[in-house]
Motif scaffolding. Structure first.
Motif, mmCIF file in Angstrom:
data_model
loop_
_atom_site.group_PDB
_atom_site.id
_atom_site.type_symbol
_atom_site.label_atom_id
_atom_site.label_comp_id
_atom_site.label_asym_id
_atom_site.label_seq_id
_atom_site.Cartn_x
_atom_site.Cartn_y
_atom_site.Cartn_z
ATOM 1 N N GLY A 4 0.817 -1.205 0.000
ATOM 2 C CA GLY A 4 0.000 0.000 0.000
ATOM 3 C C GLY A 4 0.853 1.259 0.000
ATOM 4 O O GLY A 4 0.586 2.208 -0.746
ATOM 5 N N SER A 42 2.576 1.498 -3.382
ATOM 6 C CA SER A 42 1.683 1.911 -4.459
ATOM 7 C C SER A 42 1.409 3.413 -4.406
ATOM 8 O O SER A 42 1.286 4.057 -5.450
ATOM 9 C CB SER A 42 0.376 1.119 -4.425
ATOM 10 N N GLY A 43 1.337 3.983 -3.218
ATOM 11 C CA GLY A 43 1.145 5.433 -3.097
ATOM 12 C C GLY A 43 2.316 6.213 -3.664
ATOM 13 O O GLY A 43 2.133 7.199 -4.379
ATOM 14 N N PHE A 64 -4.147 6.799 -9.229
ATOM 15 C CA PHE A 64 -3.944 6.172 -7.920
ATOM 16 C C PHE A 64 -4.736 4.877 -7.799
ATOM 17 O O PHE A 64 -4.230 3.868 -7.310
ATOM 18 C CB PHE A 64 -4.321 7.133 -6.785
ATOM 19 N N ASP A 78 -2.123 -4.338 -5.503
ATOM 20 C CA ASP A 78 -2.872 -5.269 -4.643
ATOM 21 C C ASP A 78 -3.061 -6.618 -5.325
ATOM 22 O O ASP A 78 -2.905 -7.675 -4.705
ATOM 23 C CB ASP A 78 -4.237 -4.700 -4.274
ATOM 24 N N ARG A 133 -2.989 1.214 -7.426
ATOM 25 C CA ARG A 133 -3.309 0.477 -6.205
ATOM 26 C C ARG A 133 -3.899 -0.898 -6.531
ATOM 27 O O ARG A 133 -3.536 -1.909 -5.926
ATOM 28 C CB ARG A 133 -4.289 1.283 -5.352
#
Length: 88
Positions: A16, A19-20, A64, A72, A68
């Motif tokens: 997470g 990914s940001g 985004f 994931d 993400r």
């Protein structure tokens, strides 16, 4: 708790954060490729119009969300390969 969930939980937290960072870099690069030299407008930028602010926010949100989802999904596939079960 299934083993796959236990494996995925810390991996999901790390992914997470990753990914940001990746999405932010991709958005900045996309913004530059669109021909903008300055920073992307935010909601409190009084020198930018509604249209520009909202379209920029929509583009940033789409990038985004896509990054993400890809990260994931990749993490879940990796956990399934390690444990043999899906982490859901």
């Amino acid at each position: 708790m299934k083993a796959s969930k236990a494996v995925y939980r810390p991996l999901g937290l790390a992914l997470g954060a990753l990914s940001g960072v990746a999405a932010g870099a991709l958005f900045r690069r996309t913004w530059e490729l669109m021909g903008h030299d300055d920073d992307a407008p935010d909601a409190l930028d009084q020198d930018r119009g509604w249209r520009e602010v909202l379209l920029t926010a929509a583009l940033q949100g789409a990038i985004f969300a896509a990054v993400r989802a890809a990260v994931d999904r990749g993490g879940a596939v990796a956990v399934r390969r390690l444990t043999g079960t899906w982490p859901g």
